[in-house]
Design a protein around this motif. Structure first.
Motif, PDB file in Angstrom:
ATOM      1  N   ALA A  17      -1.147  55.316  -5.272  1.00  0.00           N
ATOM      2  CA  ALA A  17      -2.448  54.837  -5.749  1.00  0.00           C
ATOM      3  C   ALA A  17      -3.061  55.835  -6.733  1.00  0.00           C
ATOM      4  CB  ALA A  17      -3.394  54.609  -4.564  1.00  0.00           C
ATOM      5  N   ARG A  18      -2.858  57.139  -6.502  1.00  0.00           N
ATOM      6  CA  ARG A  18      -3.355  58.129  -7.462  1.00  0.00           C
ATOM      7  C   ARG A  18      -2.669  57.951  -8.815  1.00  0.00           C
ATOM      8  NH1 ARG A  18      -2.425  61.799  -3.349  1.00  0.00           N
ATOM      9  NH2 ARG A  18      -0.995  62.996  -4.681  1.00  0.00           N
ATOM     10  N   LEU A  64     -24.529  66.800  -8.899  1.00  0.00           N
ATOM     11  CA  LEU A  64     -23.083  66.807  -9.103  1.00  0.00           C
ATOM     12  C   LEU A  64     -22.395  65.808  -8.177  1.00  0.00           C
ATOM     13  CD1 LEU A  64     -20.576  67.870 -10.463  1.00  0.00           C
ATOM     14  CD2 LEU A  64     -20.640  69.837  -8.894  1.00  0.00           C
ATOM     15  N   ALA A  65     -22.826  65.716  -6.934  1.00  0.00           N
ATOM     16  CA  ALA A  65     -22.243  64.742  -5.999  1.00  0.00           C
ATOM     17  C   ALA A  65     -22.414  63.325  -6.522  1.00  0.00           C
ATOM     18  CB  ALA A  65     -22.867  64.890  -4.620  1.00  0.00           C
ATOM     19  N   ALA A  66     -23.582  63.014  -7.048  1.00  0.00           N
ATOM     20  CA  ALA A  66     -23.816  61.673  -7.604  1.00  0.00           C
ATOM     21  C   ALA A  66     -22.898  61.415  -8.787  1.00  0.00           C
ATOM     22  CB  ALA A  66     -25.275  61.524  -8.007  1.00  0.00           C
ATOM     23  N   LEU A  67     -22.682  62.419  -9.611  1.00  0.00           N
ATOM     24  CA  LEU A  67     -21.775  62.277 -10.736  1.00  0.00           C
ATOM     25  C   LEU A  67     -20.350  62.060 -10.253  1.00  0.00           C
ATOM     26  CD1 LEU A  67     -21.216  62.521 -13.837  1.00  0.00           C
ATOM     27  CD2 LEU A  67     -20.823  64.945 -13.395  1.00  0.00           C
ATOM     28  N   LEU A  68     -19.902  62.866  -9.295  1.00  0.00           N
ATOM     29  CA  LEU A  68     -18.533  62.764  -8.792  1.00  0.00           C
ATOM     30  C   LEU A  68     -18.283  61.470  -8.024  1.00  0.00           C
ATOM     31  CD1 LEU A  68     -17.908  66.456  -7.742  1.00  0.00           C
ATOM     32  CD2 LEU A  68     -17.011  65.249  -9.749  1.00  0.00           C
ATOM     33  N   ASP A  69     -19.330  60.844  -7.543  1.00  0.00           N
ATOM     34  CA  ASP A  69     -19.172  59.532  -6.911  1.00  0.00           C
ATOM     35  C   ASP A  69     -18.666  58.490  -7.905  1.00  0.00           C
ATOM     36  OD1 ASP A  69     -19.989  60.522  -4.478  1.00  0.00           O
ATOM     37  OD2 ASP A  69     -22.001  59.623  -4.567  1.00  0.00           O
ATOM     38  N   GLN A  70     -18.784  58.778  -9.201  1.00  0.00           N
ATOM     39  CA  GLN A  70     -18.309  57.861 -10.241  1.00  0.00           C
ATOM     40  C   GLN A  70     -16.834  58.072 -10.586  1.00  0.00           C
ATOM     41  OE1 GLN A  70     -21.061  57.848 -13.624  1.00  0.00           O
ATOM     42  NE2 GLN A  70     -22.604  58.689 -12.245  1.00  0.00           N
ATOM     43  N   ASP A  71     -16.225  59.140 -10.067  1.00  0.00           N
ATOM     44  CA  ASP A  71     -14.819  59.412 -10.325  1.00  0.00           C
ATOM     45  C   ASP A  71     -13.976  58.248  -9.788  1.00  0.00           C
ATOM     46  OD1 ASP A  71     -12.153  60.321 -10.295  1.00  0.00           O
ATOM     47  OD2 ASP A  71     -12.716  62.347  -9.690  1.00  0.00           O
ATOM     48  N   PRO A  72     -13.079  57.693 -10.598  1.00  0.00           N
ATOM     49  CA  PRO A  72     -12.235  56.597 -10.117  1.00  0.00           C
ATOM     50  C   PRO A  72     -11.431  56.934  -8.864  1.00  0.00           C
ATOM     51  CG  PRO A  72     -12.161  56.682 -12.491  1.00  0.00           C
ATOM     52  CD  PRO A  72     -12.915  57.910 -12.043  1.00  0.00           C
ATOM     53  N   PHE A  73     -11.029  58.194  -8.666  1.00  0.00           N
ATOM     54  CA  PHE A  73     -10.343  58.562  -7.428  1.00  0.00           C
ATOM     55  C   PHE A  73     -11.276  58.393  -6.239  1.00  0.00           C
ATOM     56  CE2 PHE A  73      -6.602  61.616  -8.599  1.00  0.00           C
ATOM     57  CZ  PHE A  73      -5.993  60.611  -9.322  1.00  0.00           C
ATOM     58  N   HIS A  74     -12.537  58.746  -6.402  1.00  0.00           N
ATOM     59  CA  HIS A  74     -13.512  58.576  -5.319  1.00  0.00           C
ATOM     60  C   HIS A  74     -13.752  57.084  -5.054  1.00  0.00           C
ATOM     61  CE1 HIS A  74     -17.019  59.318  -2.785  1.00  0.00           C
ATOM     62  NE2 HIS A  74     -17.628  58.385  -3.485  1.00  0.00           N
ATOM     63  N   ARG A  75     -13.956  56.338  -6.106  1.00  0.00           N
ATOM     64  CA  ARG A  75     -14.240  54.899  -5.968  1.00  0.00           C
ATOM     65  C   ARG A  75     -13.095  54.145  -5.306  1.00  0.00           C
ATOM     66  NH1 ARG A  75     -18.104  52.457 -10.419  1.00  0.00           N
ATOM     67  NH2 ARG A  75     -19.683  54.087 -10.358  1.00  0.00           N
ATOM     68  N   ALA A  76     -11.871  54.643  -5.492  1.00  0.00           N
ATOM     69  CA  ALA A  76     -10.706  53.988  -4.888  1.00  0.00           C
ATOM     70  C   ALA A  76     -10.364  54.583  -3.522  1.00  0.00           C
ATOM     71  CB  ALA A  76      -9.509  54.112  -5.829  1.00  0.00           C
ATOM     72  N   ASP A  77     -11.247  55.412  -2.971  1.00  0.00           N
ATOM     73  CA  ASP A  77     -11.044  56.041  -1.653  1.00  0.00           C
ATOM     74  C   ASP A  77      -9.767  56.873  -1.577  1.00  0.00           C
ATOM     75  OD1 ASP A  77     -13.433  55.059  -0.519  1.00  0.00           O
ATOM     76  OD2 ASP A  77     -12.476  53.124  -0.127  1.00  0.00           O
ATOM     77  N   LEU A  78      -9.466  57.599  -2.654  1.00  0.00           N
ATOM     78  CA  LEU A  78      -8.269  58.432  -2.694  1.00  0.00           C
ATOM     79  C   LEU A  78      -8.559  59.888  -2.341  1.00  0.00           C
ATOM     80  CD1 LEU A  78      -6.692  56.980  -5.957  1.00  0.00           C
ATOM     81  CD2 LEU A  78      -6.249  56.336  -3.571  1.00  0.00           C
TER      82      LEU A  78
END
Length: 95
Positions: A17-18, A64-78
Protein backbone atom coordinates in the motif's frame (compact mmCIF):
# COMPACT_ATOMS: atom_id res chain seq x y z
CA UNK A 1 9.40 29.18 14.40
CA UNK A 2 10.48 25.94 16.06
CA UNK A 3 12.17 22.84 14.69
CA UNK A 4 10.45 19.48 15.13
CA UNK A 5 11.72 15.94 14.64
CA UNK A 6 8.93 13.69 13.37
CA UNK A 7 9.11 9.92 13.26
CA UNK A 8 6.80 7.63 11.37
CA UNK A 9 6.52 3.93 12.12
CA UNK A 10 4.71 2.30 9.24
CA UNK A 11 1.76 -0.02 9.76
CA UNK A 12 2.52 -3.72 9.70
CA UNK A 13 2.19 -5.35 6.27
CA UNK A 14 1.75 -1.97 4.57
CA UNK A 15 4.64 -2.18 2.06
CA UNK A 16 2.40 -2.79 -0.96
CA UNK A 17 0.00 0.00 0.00
CA UNK A 18 2.92 2.37 0.66
CA UNK A 19 4.21 1.64 -2.86
CA UNK A 20 0.76 2.50 -4.20
CA UNK A 21 0.49 5.78 -2.27
CA UNK A 22 4.19 6.77 -2.45
CA UNK A 23 3.87 9.11 -5.48
CA UNK A 24 1.23 11.26 -3.71
CA UNK A 25 3.16 11.04 -0.42
CA UNK A 26 6.30 12.31 -2.18
CA UNK A 27 4.32 15.11 -3.86
CA UNK A 28 3.00 16.16 -0.47
CA UNK A 29 6.48 16.17 1.08
CA UNK A 30 7.96 17.99 -1.91
CA UNK A 31 5.33 20.72 -1.57
CA UNK A 32 6.27 21.12 2.11
CA UNK A 33 9.98 21.23 1.22
CA UNK A 34 9.39 23.84 -1.48
CA UNK A 35 7.37 25.91 1.00
CA UNK A 36 10.31 25.86 3.44
CA UNK A 37 8.53 23.82 6.14
CA UNK A 38 10.20 20.43 5.55
CA UNK A 39 13.96 20.65 5.99
CA UNK A 40 15.05 17.04 5.52
CA UNK A 41 13.37 13.63 5.40
CA UNK A 42 13.89 10.02 4.47
CA UNK A 43 13.16 6.43 5.40
CA UNK A 44 15.13 4.51 8.00
CA UNK A 45 17.44 1.71 6.85
CA UNK A 46 16.49 -1.96 6.83
CA UNK A 47 17.28 -2.63 10.50
CA UNK A 48 14.35 -2.24 12.87
CA UNK A 49 10.75 -1.37 12.17
CA UNK A 50 10.06 0.34 8.84
CA UNK A 51 9.60 4.06 9.22
CA UNK A 52 11.00 7.50 8.48
CA UNK A 53 12.45 10.65 10.03
CA UNK A 54 11.26 14.10 8.96
CA UNK A 55 12.48 17.47 10.23
CA UNK A 56 10.04 20.37 10.01
CA UNK A 57 9.86 24.03 10.91
CA UNK A 58 6.48 25.03 12.38
CA UNK A 59 4.88 27.44 14.84
CA UNK A 60 3.68 24.60 17.07
CA UNK A 61 3.38 20.83 17.35
CA UNK A 62 -0.40 21.12 16.96
CA UNK A 63 -0.03 23.10 13.73
CA UNK A 64 2.42 20.51 12.41
CA UNK A 65 0.13 17.61 13.41
CA UNK A 66 -2.73 19.18 11.46
CA UNK A 67 -0.47 19.55 8.45
CA UNK A 68 0.80 15.96 8.69
CA UNK A 69 -2.78 14.71 8.88
CA UNK A 70 -2.92 15.67 5.18
CA UNK A 71 -0.07 13.29 4.27
CA UNK A 72 -1.45 10.59 1.94
CA UNK A 73 0.30 7.91 4.04
CA UNK A 74 -1.63 9.15 7.08
CA UNK A 75 -4.92 9.38 5.19
CA UNK A 76 -4.50 5.79 3.98
CA UNK A 77 -3.78 4.56 7.55
CA UNK A 78 -0.25 3.47 6.64
CA UNK A 79 1.35 5.06 9.71
CA UNK A 80 0.98 3.02 12.89
CA UNK A 81 2.71 5.61 15.07
CA UNK A 82 3.73 9.22 14.59
CA UNK A 83 5.78 11.22 17.06
CA UNK A 84 6.34 14.97 16.92
CA UNK A 85 9.06 16.31 19.21
CA UNK A 86 10.47 19.80 19.61
CA UNK A 87 14.14 19.52 18.61
CA UNK A 88 16.77 21.87 20.01
CA UNK A 89 19.67 21.91 17.54
CA UNK A 90 23.09 22.63 19.09
CA UNK A 91 25.48 21.87 16.22
CA UNK A 92 24.99 21.89 12.51
CA UNK A 93 21.63 22.87 11.36
CA UNK A 94 18.94 22.27 8.88
CA UNK A 95 18.13 25.88 8.14
Amino acid sequence: MATFAVTYTYAEDSARARDEHRPKHKEFLESQFNAGRLRVSGPFGPDGAPGALLVFEAESADELAALLDQDPFHRADLIAERTIRDWQIFFGGVK
